[in-house]
Design a protein around this motif. Structure first.
Motif, PDB file in Angstrom:
ATOM      1  N   LYS A 323      49.762  38.565  48.127  1.00 36.74           N
ATOM      2  CA  LYS A 323      48.831  37.455  48.308  1.00 36.74           C
ATOM      3  C   LYS A 323      48.026  37.200  47.041  1.00 36.74           C
ATOM      4  CE  LYS A 323      48.207  38.605  53.225  1.00 36.74           C
ATOM      5  NZ  LYS A 323      49.160  39.737  53.219  1.00 36.74           N
ATOM      6  N   TRP A 324      47.563  38.287  46.406  1.00 35.90           N
ATOM      7  CA  TRP A 324      46.749  38.178  45.201  1.00 35.90           C
ATOM      8  C   TRP A 324      47.367  39.021  44.097  1.00 35.90           C
ATOM      9  CZ3 TRP A 324      41.073  39.471  47.118  1.00 35.90           C
ATOM     10  CH2 TRP A 324      40.647  38.480  48.014  1.00 35.90           C
ATOM     11  N   VAL A 325      47.357  38.476  42.875  1.00 35.59           N
ATOM     12  CA  VAL A 325      47.598  39.271  41.668  1.00 35.59           C
ATOM     13  C   VAL A 325      46.350  39.128  40.813  1.00 35.59           C
ATOM     14  CG1 VAL A 325      48.945  39.565  39.561  1.00 35.59           C
ATOM     15  CG2 VAL A 325      50.098  38.995  41.705  1.00 35.59           C
ATOM     16  N   ILE A 326      45.735  40.250  40.496  1.00 35.40           N
ATOM     17  CA  ILE A 326      44.500  40.241  39.720  1.00 35.40           C
ATOM     18  C   ILE A 326      44.783  40.840  38.355  1.00 35.40           C
ATOM     19  CG2 ILE A 326      42.138  41.111  39.576  1.00 35.40           C
ATOM     20  CD1 ILE A 326      42.150  41.088  42.670  1.00 35.40           C
ATOM     21  N   VAL A 327      44.508  40.043  37.311  1.00 31.47           N
ATOM     22  CA  VAL A 327      44.750  40.488  35.938  1.00 31.47           C
ATOM     23  C   VAL A 327      43.400  40.763  35.288  1.00 31.47           C
ATOM     24  CG1 VAL A 327      45.805  39.955  33.719  1.00 31.47           C
ATOM     25  CG2 VAL A 327      46.847  39.100  35.829  1.00 31.47           C
ATOM     26  N   LYS A 328      43.255  41.981  34.798  1.00 31.84           N
ATOM     27  CA  LYS A 328      42.003  42.421  34.179  1.00 31.84           C
ATOM     28  C   LYS A 328      42.067  42.140  32.680  1.00 31.84           C
ATOM     29  CE  LYS A 328      43.038  46.345  36.212  1.00 31.84           C
ATOM     30  NZ  LYS A 328      43.021  47.748  36.684  1.00 31.84           N
ATOM     31  N   MET A 329      41.108  41.347  32.194  1.00 29.83           N
ATOM     32  CA  MET A 329      41.135  40.848  30.821  1.00 29.83           C
ATOM     33  C   MET A 329      40.154  41.579  29.904  1.00 29.83           C
ATOM     34  SD  MET A 329      43.489  38.578  31.064  1.00 29.83           S
ATOM     35  CE  MET A 329      43.316  37.810  29.454  1.00 29.83           C
ATOM     36  N   GLY A 330      39.980  42.867  30.143  1.00 25.01           N
ATOM     37  CA  GLY A 330      39.117  43.647  29.271  1.00 25.01           C
ATOM     38  C   GLY A 330      37.693  43.145  29.281  1.00 25.01           C
ATOM     39  N   LEU A 331      37.090  42.970  28.112  1.00 23.67           N
ATOM     40  CA  LEU A 331      35.699  42.565  28.010  1.00 23.67           C
ATOM     41  C   LEU A 331      35.489  41.082  28.273  1.00 23.67           C
ATOM     42  CD1 LEU A 331      34.644  44.609  24.858  1.00 23.67           C
ATOM     43  CD2 LEU A 331      34.367  45.206  27.262  1.00 23.67           C
ATOM     44  N   LYS A 332      36.549  40.327  28.443  1.00 17.89           N
ATOM     45  CA  LYS A 332      36.423  38.891  28.679  1.00 17.89           C
ATOM     46  C   LYS A 332      36.149  38.559  30.141  1.00 17.89           C
ATOM     47  CE  LYS A 332      37.066  37.451  24.464  1.00 17.89           C
ATOM     48  NZ  LYS A 332      35.978  36.767  23.717  1.00 17.89           N
ATOM     49  N   GLY A 333      36.798  39.250  31.054  1.00 21.22           N
ATOM     50  CA  GLY A 333      36.627  38.932  32.456  1.00 21.22           C
ATOM     51  C   GLY A 333      37.861  39.271  33.261  1.00 21.22           C
ATOM     52  N   SER A 334      38.068  38.577  34.346  1.00 22.44           N
ATOM     53  CA  SER A 334      39.203  38.855  35.218  1.00 22.44           C
ATOM     54  C   SER A 334      39.713  37.559  35.841  1.00 22.44           C
ATOM     55  CB  SER A 334      38.811  39.853  36.310  1.00 22.44           C
ATOM     56  OG  SER A 334      37.654  39.408  36.995  1.00 22.44           O
ATOM     57  N   ILE A 335      40.968  37.601  36.275  1.00 21.36           N
ATOM     58  CA  ILE A 335      41.632  36.426  36.836  1.00 21.36           C
ATOM     59  C   ILE A 335      42.297  36.820  38.142  1.00 21.36           C
ATOM     60  CG2 ILE A 335      43.337  34.610  36.427  1.00 21.36           C
ATOM     61  CD1 ILE A 335      43.183  35.291  33.429  1.00 21.36           C
ATOM     62  N   LEU A 336      42.131  36.008  39.161  1.00 20.09           N
ATOM     63  CA  LEU A 336      42.789  36.208  40.451  1.00 20.09           C
ATOM     64  C   LEU A 336      43.757  35.049  40.656  1.00 20.09           C
ATOM     65  CD1 LEU A 336      40.980  37.201  43.773  1.00 20.09           C
ATOM     66  CD2 LEU A 336      43.009  35.765  43.714  1.00 20.09           C
ATOM     67  N   ILE A 337      45.014  35.387  40.885  1.00 21.11           N
ATOM     68  CA  ILE A 337      46.074  34.383  40.961  1.00 21.11           C
ATOM     69  C   ILE A 337      46.721  34.428  42.339  1.00 21.11           C
ATOM     70  CG2 ILE A 337      48.235  33.575  39.907  1.00 21.11           C
ATOM     71  CD1 ILE A 337      47.280  35.491  37.475  1.00 21.11           C
ATOM     72  N   THR A 338      46.838  33.277  42.976  1.00 19.18           N
ATOM     73  CA  THR A 338      47.586  33.152  44.227  1.00 19.18           C
ATOM     74  C   THR A 338      48.666  32.101  44.016  1.00 19.18           C
ATOM     75  OG1 THR A 338      46.337  31.338  45.258  1.00 19.18           O
ATOM     76  CG2 THR A 338      45.398  33.557  45.436  1.00 19.18           C
ATOM     77  N   THR A 339      49.448  31.847  45.039  1.00 14.96           N
ATOM     78  CA  THR A 339      50.510  30.856  44.904  1.00 14.96           C
ATOM     79  C   THR A 339      49.957  29.445  44.712  1.00 14.96           C
ATOM     80  OG1 THR A 339      50.624  30.695  47.319  1.00 14.96           O
ATOM     81  CG2 THR A 339      52.175  32.190  46.231  1.00 14.96           C
ATOM     82  N   SER A 340      48.729  29.206  45.138  1.00 11.17           N
ATOM     83  CA  SER A 340      48.182  27.851  45.068  1.00 11.17           C
ATOM     84  C   SER A 340      46.927  27.719  44.221  1.00 11.17           C
ATOM     85  CB  SER A 340      47.858  27.348  46.486  1.00 11.17           C
ATOM     86  OG  SER A 340      46.895  28.192  47.113  1.00 11.17           O
ATOM     87  N   SER A 341      46.406  28.831  43.704  1.00  9.78           N
ATOM     88  CA  SER A 341      45.136  28.743  42.983  1.00  9.78           C
ATOM     89  C   SER A 341      45.014  29.788  41.889  1.00  9.78           C
ATOM     90  CB  SER A 341      43.967  28.886  43.966  1.00  9.78           C
ATOM     91  OG  SER A 341      43.988  30.158  44.577  1.00  9.78           O
ATOM     92  N   ILE A 342      44.092  29.503  40.961  1.00  7.32           N
ATOM     93  CA  ILE A 342      43.731  30.418  39.885  1.00  7.32           C
ATOM     94  C   ILE A 342      42.211  30.492  39.855  1.00  7.32           C
ATOM     95  CG2 ILE A 342      43.786  30.840  37.391  1.00  7.32           C
ATOM     96  CD1 ILE A 342      46.341  29.071  37.327  1.00  7.32           C
ATOM     97  N   VAL A 343      41.675  31.696  39.864  1.00  4.85           N
ATOM     98  CA  VAL A 343      40.227  31.889  39.837  1.00  4.85           C
ATOM     99  C   VAL A 343      39.874  32.788  38.660  1.00  4.85           C
ATOM    100  CG1 VAL A 343      38.200  32.677  41.120  1.00  4.85           C
ATOM    101  CG2 VAL A 343      40.144  31.674  42.351  1.00  4.85           C
ATOM    102  N   CYS A 344      38.881  32.377  37.882  1.00  2.02           N
ATOM    103  CA  CYS A 344      38.478  33.145  36.702  1.00  2.02           C
ATOM    104  C   CYS A 344      36.998  33.490  36.791  1.00  2.02           C
ATOM    105  CB  CYS A 344      38.706  32.337  35.430  1.00  2.02           C
ATOM    106  SG  CYS A 344      40.379  31.706  35.225  1.00  2.02           S
ATOM    107  N   ALA A 345      36.648  34.689  36.353  1.00  2.35           N
ATOM    108  CA  ALA A 345      35.241  35.099  36.309  1.00  2.35           C
ATOM    109  C   ALA A 345      34.984  35.837  35.002  1.00  2.35           C
ATOM    110  CB  ALA A 345      34.897  35.989  37.495  1.00  2.35           C
ATOM    111  N   PRO A 346      34.028  35.355  34.203  1.00  5.07           N
ATOM    112  CA  PRO A 346      33.691  36.063  32.960  1.00  5.07           C
ATOM    113  C   PRO A 346      33.010  37.387  33.244  1.00  5.07           C
ATOM    114  CG  PRO A 346      32.148  34.272  33.349  1.00  5.07           C
ATOM    115  CD  PRO A 346      33.215  34.147  34.394  1.00  5.07           C
ATOM    116  N   ALA A 347      33.025  38.261  32.248  1.00  5.78           N
ATOM    117  CA  ALA A 347      32.390  39.570  32.371  1.00  5.78           C
ATOM    118  C   ALA A 347      30.878  39.451  32.267  1.00  5.78           C
ATOM    119  CB  ALA A 347      32.915  40.488  31.279  1.00  5.78           C
ATOM    120  N   TYR A 348      30.200  40.541  32.600  1.00  5.76           N
ATOM    121  CA  TYR A 348      28.749  40.635  32.427  1.00  5.76           C
ATOM    122  C   TYR A 348      28.444  41.336  31.112  1.00  5.76           C
ATOM    123  CZ  TYR A 348      28.658  39.631  37.431  1.00  5.76           C
ATOM    124  OH  TYR A 348      28.843  39.062  38.654  1.00  5.76           O
ATOM    125  N   LYS A 349      27.326  40.969  30.523  1.00  3.99           N
ATOM    126  CA  LYS A 349      26.832  41.693  29.356  1.00  3.99           C
ATOM    127  C   LYS A 349      25.916  42.810  29.852  1.00  3.99           C
ATOM    128  CE  LYS A 349      26.830  37.600  26.362  1.00  3.99           C
ATOM    129  NZ  LYS A 349      25.980  36.686  25.568  1.00  3.99           N
TER     130      LYS A 349
END
Length: 476
Positions: A323-349
């Protein structure tokens, strides 16, 4: 697995740190455990451990009536599978040499004189379970620990955190209970004067998994899986358990409708080119897991695709239940991918003290969002916050994120917003997918992107964390 030095300056941190492992020190007790043990435990040990390490100078299936096929009837939120180990954190003059023979001799010298308990910490999947329990989830850890001081210590730590532990062994496996292969797995966490890390355990020197004598899982372990909403496994589980046994774990979870979370970690690359049994088990996890969690490098190593979103979409295509594939982008943030959507969240300082355990904490918060059926952008926001809170402390184990730190981050966010980075990541994606980005600035919709205000997300998350949850829904 290489680790960064531990800086004291303020840097951005994405909780899904690529340095996914276990580890470290000092007792966090910002709130009390809320669940009563459902399985047997050893007496509690209450320890207050310092951050610094010790300086050393070293030259059958359950009966039908017990099967729970309705998600709503499951009374455990999260079960972790395998990868239960004790970390012993030591300061050493220099890290062990790369030679396998020399490393083994180095470890044996360390083990010849066990250090005091102030250097011990729960490791491996204990990190994920503790972080999840502190978010209010009911947790159980399934695995093997020996009946010795190290195993008793792990049992005590888990019980102190309100986490049940279930022995995976059936008790009829042919192994001497006094042999090394039966004893609790110990990982030596070595820190040199420059704060560089290295890890060493007996699993590093065996061609077979540490508990290769385990041929099947116990009835109690099956019941725990059946009663759990989420079962978490990672690539390090292959260091403990045989591929055949892990395949049976997947089959059990699928049969009873338990959602599988899988993080292959750095082991994914070696497993993909390992024995036929390892490859088969890895592929089954990738196909049958509901949620996959990987760093960008790990996603590329498994798909051959350098673009993190395209790699995630490829893993979705290969999956059967994914259902979900979550790709961890190091210090930049993370991405959650589904068949119909892409969600991005930046990291915290945040002020990074130690990045160890951030990935484990991140997984716990993803499970929290999944179980409570939170909006996906909210799930990433809280996951990043939990990982960041862990990085602000010294090590993992009982030092993973406290609820108090997570709430403070969500109340006063400082996002590392890099519009250029996210634009580059998203600009080549197909436009028929909904794309949502978390932002501290209200931007509305722009260039096919839907920006969600962090204030809105925080206002929805904080009441859930500050008020106990009684109604839980797992997405279908």
């Amino acid at each position: 697995m290489p680790l960064l030095p531990l800086p004291s300056t303020t840097k951005t941190l994405n909780s899904p740190s690529p340095f996914y492992h276990h580890h470290h020190l000092h007792h966090v007790s910002s709130f009390q455990s809320k669940s009563k043990p459902k399985f047997q435990f050893h007496p509690i040990l209450s320890l207050n451990l310092p951050c610094k390490g010790l300086t050393l100078a070293v030259s059958s299936s359950s009966p039908p009536e017990t099967k729970l096929r309705s998600v709503g009837s499951k009374n455990i939120d999260v079960a972790t599978m395998g990868n239960l180990c004790l970390d012993i954190v030591l300061n050493v003059p220099q890290l062990p040499p790369p030679s396998l023979h020399e490393r083994k001799a180095f470890m044996e010298r360390l083990a010849s004189s066990p250090p005091p308990k102030k250097n011990w910490e729960a490791g491996g999947n204990c990190n994920m379970a503790i972080a999840a329990a502190r978010l209010g989830l009911d947790c159980v850890s399934i695995g093997h620990v020996g009946d010795e001081i190290y195993g008793n210590f792990l049992s005590d730590v888990l019980r102190d955190e309100g986490i049940d532990m279930v022995e995976i062994s059936t008790g009829d496996d042919t192994v001497s209970t006094s042999g090394d292969s039966y004893e609790t797995l110990v990982c030596w966490v070595l820190v040199d004067p420059l704060q560089k890390h290295d890890f060493c355990s007996r699993a590093d020197f065996c061609k077979e998994p540490a508990f290769n004598w385990l041929s099947k899982i116990s009835r109690e372990a099956k019941l725990a899986i059946e009663n759990s909403k989420v079962l978490f496994c990672n690539g390090y589980g292959f260091d403990d358990l045989s591929p055949g046994l892990l395949l049976s774990v997947v089959d059990c979870a699928v049969e009873v409708g338990t959602s599988i979370f899988f993080d292959p970690g750095p082991r994914g690359k070696s497993l993909s080119s390992g024995t036929l049994e390892e490859q088969r088990a890895l592929n089954q996890f990738l196909r049958m897991s509901d949620v996959l969690l990987l760093t960008a490098d790990e996603a590329e190593s498994l798909t051959g695709i350098g673009d993190p979103i395209l790699a995630g979409q490829e893993l979705l295509k290969r999956g059967i239940r994914t259902k979900w594939v979550i790709v961890k982008m190091g210090l930049k943030g993370s991405i959650l991918i589904t068949t119909s959507s892409i969600v991005c969240a930046p990291a915290y300082k945040v002020n990074i003290v130690d990045s160890v355990g951030c990935g484990d904490s991140f997984v716990a918060a993803i499970a929290y969002g999944f179980i409570h059926n939170l909006p996906m952008v909210n799930t990433l926001a809280i996951a990043n916050a939990v990982g960041a809170a862990t990085a602000m402390g010294c090590g993992a184990g009982r030092n993973v994120a406290s609820l108090e730190k997570v709430v403070n981050i969500l109340r006063s966010p400082n996002l590392n917003e890099d519009d250029e980075f996210w634009t580059e990541i998203l600009e080549k994606k197909v436009l028929d997918q909904e794309v949502t980005c978390l932002s501290s600035i209200i931007k509305g919709n722009r260039n096919h992107l839907n920006f969600v205000s962090f204030d809105q997300v925080a206002s929805e998350l904080l009441p859930k964390l500050e008020i106990p949850q009684t109604v839980e829904n797992v997405p279908t």
